[in-house]
Structures are given as structure tokens and as C-alpha cells.
Design a protein around this motif. Sequence first.
Motif, PDB file in Angstrom:
ATOM      1  N   TYR A 108       0.845  -1.200   0.000  1.00  0.00           N
ATOM      2  CA  TYR A 108       0.000   0.000   0.000  1.00  0.00           C
ATOM      3  C   TYR A 108       0.878   1.247   0.000  1.00  0.00           C
ATOM      4  N   LYS A 109       0.303   2.374  -0.488  1.00  0.00           N
ATOM      5  CA  LYS A 109       1.052   3.637  -0.563  1.00  0.00           C
ATOM      6  C   LYS A 109       0.959   4.432   0.730  1.00  0.00           C
ATOM      7  N   ASP A 110      -0.275   4.563   1.230  1.00  0.00           N
ATOM      8  CA  ASP A 110      -0.500   5.383   2.415  1.00  0.00           C
ATOM      9  C   ASP A 110      -1.780   4.907   3.102  1.00  0.00           C
ATOM     10  N   ALA A 111      -2.164   5.595   4.171  1.00  0.00           N
ATOM     11  CA  ALA A 111      -3.340   5.181   4.948  1.00  0.00           C
ATOM     12  C   ALA A 111      -4.604   5.183   4.087  1.00  0.00           C
ATOM     13  N   GLU A 112      -4.733   6.170   3.235  1.00  0.00           N
ATOM     14  CA  GLU A 112      -5.910   6.249   2.362  1.00  0.00           C
ATOM     15  C   GLU A 112      -5.981   5.029   1.444  1.00  0.00           C
ATOM     16  N   ASP A 113      -4.860   4.689   0.844  1.00  0.00           N
ATOM     17  CA  ASP A 113      -4.793   3.513  -0.019  1.00  0.00           C
ATOM     18  C   ASP A 113      -5.134   2.246   0.774  1.00  0.00           C
ATOM     19  N   LEU A 114      -4.548   2.116   1.971  1.00  0.00           N
ATOM     20  CA  LEU A 114      -4.796   0.947   2.811  1.00  0.00           C
ATOM     21  C   LEU A 114      -6.274   0.827   3.178  1.00  0.00           C
ATOM     22  N   ASP A 146     -14.992   1.254  12.377  1.00  0.00           N
ATOM     23  CA  ASP A 146     -14.424   2.059  11.300  1.00  0.00           C
ATOM     24  C   ASP A 146     -12.905   1.885  11.249  1.00  0.00           C
ATOM     25  N   PHE A 147     -12.368   2.122  10.086  1.00  0.00           N
ATOM     26  CA  PHE A 147     -10.952   1.917   9.787  1.00  0.00           C
ATOM     27  C   PHE A 147     -10.052   2.648  10.784  1.00  0.00           C
ATOM     28  N   ASP A 148     -10.325   3.940  11.026  1.00  0.00           N
ATOM     29  CA  ASP A 148      -9.460   4.745  11.900  1.00  0.00           C
ATOM     30  C   ASP A 148      -9.453   4.206  13.325  1.00  0.00           C
ATOM     31  N   SER A 149     -10.610   3.881  13.838  1.00  0.00           N
ATOM     32  CA  SER A 149     -10.703   3.354  15.198  1.00  0.00           C
ATOM     33  C   SER A 149      -9.993   2.005  15.302  1.00  0.00           C
ATOM     34  N   PHE A 150     -10.184   1.157  14.315  1.00  0.00           N
ATOM     35  CA  PHE A 150      -9.552  -0.162  14.285  1.00  0.00           C
ATOM     36  C   PHE A 150      -8.032  -0.012  14.366  1.00  0.00           C
ATOM     37  N   PHE A 151      -7.470   0.848  13.516  1.00  0.00           N
ATOM     38  CA  PHE A 151      -6.014   0.994  13.484  1.00  0.00           C
ATOM     39  C   PHE A 151      -5.474   1.777  14.679  1.00  0.00           C
ATOM     40  N   THR A 152      -6.244   2.715  15.216  1.00  0.00           N
ATOM     41  CA  THR A 152      -5.831   3.398  16.443  1.00  0.00           C
ATOM     42  C   THR A 152      -5.641   2.388  17.562  1.00  0.00           C
ATOM     43  N   HIS A 153      -6.624   1.533  17.764  1.00  0.00           N
ATOM     44  CA  HIS A 153      -6.547   0.531  18.823  1.00  0.00           C
ATOM     45  C   HIS A 153      -5.471  -0.524  18.546  1.00  0.00           C
TER      46      HIS A 153
END
Length: 182
Positions: A108-114, A146-153
Motif C-alpha cells: 500500500y502507498k499510504d493510509a488512504e490507499d490501505l 471504522d478503519f481509523d478506530s480499528f487501526f488506532t486501537h
Amino acid sequence: MNTTVYLKIARDVIKAHFEHTVVDKDTLIDTYPELKIQRATFVTLTLNGHLRGCIGSIIAHQSLIDDLVSNAESAAFRDPRFPPLSLNELDSAKIEVSLLTKPELVTYKDAEDLSHIIRPNIDGVILRVGNYQATFLPQVWEELEDFDSFFTHLGLKAGIGNDPLSYHPDIYTYQVEKIKEA
């Protein structure tokens, strides 16, 4: 093979601990030869709908029966987040066994891509930065939707903070076949 046998094995392993006995793995293998195949598993225990223990293997490194026995014992008695399971709790505990596929590295390139690659409720994720690593089974998406919460945790679990994607970590995905007690 009826996969509910895995649940019975996990429960029998935990019960055997209290009875100071062991599960007869040889007899199980004679009855279910597929238990000899190398497979990674997670065993999750819940009590009244709340996590009570969860231990597993990310990479297949031993037979399915050995992995299942080891992870059932560890989830019940060696998960550092909880005291050892009591016999009274075992009666009310629900067991879930997850059979993991081989993890695959994600490019992947960045968080958006991921965020467009990762499939919520389907993909389990391994995040790795140097010596730091953590994983969430696909079932975790049920609580961290959601993606952000998943990766934050996931970053917090790995010990690298709440913005783990800023490190451009190695990301691996895997899927599970989950077998759950009703």
C-alpha cells in the motif's frame, strides 16, 4: 469433519485442567486425522458477552491439535489481561475457535490507499513496526467498526501509539473460519 469438534476439544482441554487430567490427543488424531495438519488457531472465551480470554497463533507452526490444546489452555489460564478462569466461570463461558489462513503482506502507498484494501469484518490484520507487533482478528471489526478506530486501537495494542500508520508499518491480512458456541 464437523468443526464443532474443535469447540468440544477446547472445552475438554479446559475441563481437564480442573480434573488434573489430559486430553488424549492420539485418540483424537486417530478419529480425526486432519488434526495432524499444521494450522494456526485462536481460542476466545467470553463470559456474559464480554471477553474473558483470547490467545492464539498467527502463523501455523504445529499440528492443529497441538495449537488448539495450547491456545485453549492459554486463553483460559494464561491470558495476562485476566485472572485464570475458575471452574464456575467455565460453566457459563462461551468458546470460539478461529482457524486462520496464512497471512499475506499488503502492498500500500499510504493510509488512504490501505483503507480501500482492508475489508472490515473479513480481514484480520497484523501490524508490524520493527520489534512491535499486534493483531486483531476479523471479529474485532464488530466492536471497532471504522478503519481509523480499528487501526488506532491496533497501534495502541502494539505499543506504538494511536497513529500507527504514520510509521508505514508492514501490514498483513488473513481470514478466519470461526466456530462459535451458541
